[in-house]
Write an enzyme that holds these catalytic residues in place. Sequence first.
Site, PDB file in Angstrom:
ATOM      1  N   HIS A  90      13.169   2.938   0.644  1.00 21.17           N
ATOM      2  CA  HIS A  90      13.016   4.242   1.304  1.00 21.17           C
ATOM      3  C   HIS A  90      13.793   3.823   2.684  1.00 21.17           C
ATOM      4  O   HIS A  90      14.268   2.771   2.789  1.00 21.17           O
ATOM      5  CB  HIS A  90      11.491   4.542   1.564  1.00 21.17           C
ATOM      6  CG  HIS A  90      10.674   3.607   2.271  1.00 21.17           C
ATOM      7  ND1 HIS A  90      10.309   2.230   2.017  1.00 21.17           N
ATOM      8  CD2 HIS A  90      10.268   3.821   3.374  1.00 21.17           C
ATOM      9  CE1 HIS A  90       9.742   1.700   2.941  1.00 21.17           C
ATOM     10  NE2 HIS A  90       9.607   2.475   3.867  1.00 21.17           N
ATOM     11  N   HIS A 126      13.293   3.932   5.770  1.00 23.96           N
ATOM     12  CA  HIS A 126      12.829   3.169   7.067  1.00 23.96           C
ATOM     13  C   HIS A 126      13.606   2.039   7.616  1.00 23.96           C
ATOM     14  O   HIS A 126      13.755   1.182   6.440  1.00 23.96           O
ATOM     15  CB  HIS A 126      11.212   2.649   7.187  1.00 23.96           C
ATOM     16  CG  HIS A 126      10.426   4.140   7.230  1.00 23.96           C
ATOM     17  ND1 HIS A 126       9.068   3.908   6.920  1.00 23.96           N
ATOM     18  CD2 HIS A 126      10.652   5.248   7.983  1.00 23.96           C
ATOM     19  CE1 HIS A 126       8.639   5.350   7.154  1.00 23.96           C
ATOM     20  NE2 HIS A 126       9.514   6.076   7.744  1.00 23.96           N
ATOM     21  N   ASP A 139      12.970  -0.840   8.881  1.00 21.46           N
ATOM     22  CA  ASP A 139      12.617  -2.184   8.378  1.00 21.46           C
ATOM     23  C   ASP A 139      13.002  -2.582   6.803  1.00 21.46           C
ATOM     24  O   ASP A 139      12.011  -3.678   6.477  1.00 21.46           O
ATOM     25  CB  ASP A 139      11.049  -2.168   9.009  1.00 21.46           C
ATOM     26  CG  ASP A 139      10.031  -1.449   8.232  1.00 21.46           C
ATOM     27  OD1 ASP A 139      10.556  -0.117   7.808  1.00 21.46           O
ATOM     28  OD2 ASP A 139       8.934  -1.968   7.660  1.00 21.46           O
ATOM     29  N   HIS A 140      13.205  -1.543   6.059  1.00 17.29           N
ATOM     30  CA  HIS A 140      13.714  -1.922   4.729  1.00 17.29           C
ATOM     31  C   HIS A 140      15.233  -1.575   4.342  1.00 17.29           C
ATOM     32  O   HIS A 140      15.716  -2.223   3.345  1.00 17.29           O
ATOM     33  CB  HIS A 140      12.661  -0.871   3.817  1.00 17.29           C
ATOM     34  CG  HIS A 140      11.463  -1.091   4.043  1.00 17.29           C
ATOM     35  ND1 HIS A 140      10.579  -1.583   3.070  1.00 17.29           N
ATOM     36  CD2 HIS A 140      10.481  -0.692   5.089  1.00 17.29           C
ATOM     37  CE1 HIS A 140       9.417  -1.559   3.308  1.00 17.29           C
ATOM     38  NE2 HIS A 140       9.322  -1.004   4.665  1.00 17.29           N
ATOM     39  N   HIS A 184       4.254   8.307   1.744  1.00 18.70           N
ATOM     40  CA  HIS A 184       4.789   7.801   3.237  1.00 18.70           C
ATOM     41  C   HIS A 184       6.105   8.256   3.687  1.00 18.70           C
ATOM     42  O   HIS A 184       6.029   8.524   4.846  1.00 18.70           O
ATOM     43  CB  HIS A 184       5.096   6.044   2.772  1.00 18.70           C
ATOM     44  CG  HIS A 184       5.584   5.137   3.839  1.00 18.70           C
ATOM     45  ND1 HIS A 184       4.578   4.791   4.900  1.00 18.70           N
ATOM     46  CD2 HIS A 184       6.793   4.582   4.280  1.00 18.70           C
ATOM     47  CE1 HIS A 184       5.308   3.975   5.694  1.00 18.70           C
ATOM     48  NE2 HIS A 184       6.739   3.828   5.203  1.00 18.70           N
ATOM     49  N   ASP A 193       5.959   0.422   0.551  1.00 21.68           N
ATOM     50  CA  ASP A 193       5.112   1.067   1.380  1.00 21.68           C
ATOM     51  C   ASP A 193       4.544   2.458   0.469  1.00 21.68           C
ATOM     52  O   ASP A 193       4.009   3.447   1.463  1.00 21.68           O
ATOM     53  CB  ASP A 193       5.459   1.689   2.944  1.00 21.68           C
ATOM     54  CG  ASP A 193       6.277   0.411   3.401  1.00 21.68           C
ATOM     55  OD1 ASP A 193       6.221  -0.783   3.110  1.00 21.68           O
ATOM     56  OD2 ASP A 193       6.874   0.587   4.674  1.00 21.68           O
ATOM     57  N   HIS A 247       5.115  -5.086   2.748  1.00 18.53           N
ATOM     58  CA  HIS A 247       4.514  -5.890   3.990  1.00 18.53           C
ATOM     59  C   HIS A 247       3.272  -6.632   3.634  1.00 18.53           C
ATOM     60  O   HIS A 247       2.592  -6.485   2.845  1.00 18.53           O
ATOM     61  CB  HIS A 247       3.981  -4.837   5.204  1.00 18.53           C
ATOM     62  CG  HIS A 247       5.013  -4.021   5.583  1.00 18.53           C
ATOM     63  ND1 HIS A 247       5.649  -4.108   6.900  1.00 18.53           N
ATOM     64  CD2 HIS A 247       5.671  -2.924   5.212  1.00 18.53           C
ATOM     65  CE1 HIS A 247       6.469  -3.131   7.219  1.00 18.53           C
ATOM     66  NE2 HIS A 247       6.534  -2.254   6.145  1.00 18.53           N
TER      67      HIS A 247
END
Length: 255
Positions: free
Chosen positions: A56, A58, A60-61, A114, A133, A171
Amino acid sequence: MPLEMRVIPCLRDNYAYLLRDPESGRVAVVDVPDAEPVRSALDAEGWALTDILITHHHDDHIAGVPELRAESGAKVWGAAQDAERLPLLDHALSPGDSVALGTQMAEVIDVPGHTIGHIAFHFPDSQLAFTADSLMALGCGRLFEGTPEQMWASLQALMRLPDETRICSGHDYSKSNGAFATHVDPDNSALQARLAQLDRDRGTGAPMAVATLAQEKATNPFLRAGEDYLKDAHGMKGASDLAMFTHLRSLKDTF
Ligand code: ZN
Ligand code: FE
């Protein structure tokens, strides 16, 4: 032969997953929160990256995707629906599509909630699913873009995978998710056993965000929204599973 896997901690609490098909030598990474730890793991193994799988949009990915793509020439796979907010895709995927990593095939599962456009990758022959997520260890992702209906449908789709499937999420939220789980489902002995094991594993380098689907079904409160005893304990007797899921998700948002 099943995929070889290396779990790579990134940033504060993210995970990237390196996968190698032993027959073809192809190597994929699922999500790249940060290029450096992934590059170090590739170097340590002597593996050459061929494919990058994105769950996805975001940061942080995906933050490390352009860098790894530029230096390795790896092909990038991600959701067609999110193409305009993902790094440049070589392969735009729709739900139900397959990703080939040498001899190993992954099916693409749509798991909105999410984010809209969040996908999961299921490698049935290796009994691995990368859920980032959506379904998370002892929890599920916060609903930033989707509705409770969408997340509940996503979790139900993942619950239909074989029980032995190892769920690999994005995570290490084991502490906060564990605290919430025990708060809402205090008498669940399988949950208490899992939390004790997590306490023993924490800090040893053991992956904290990988568990079988059977373990998640037994311990993850969001997968237990259909349990009558849980509804009763929360004053939700007779409520629909979706209503119970929605209740749990909103409790978690302010926990
Ligand atoms: Zn996210
Ligand atoms: Fe994330």
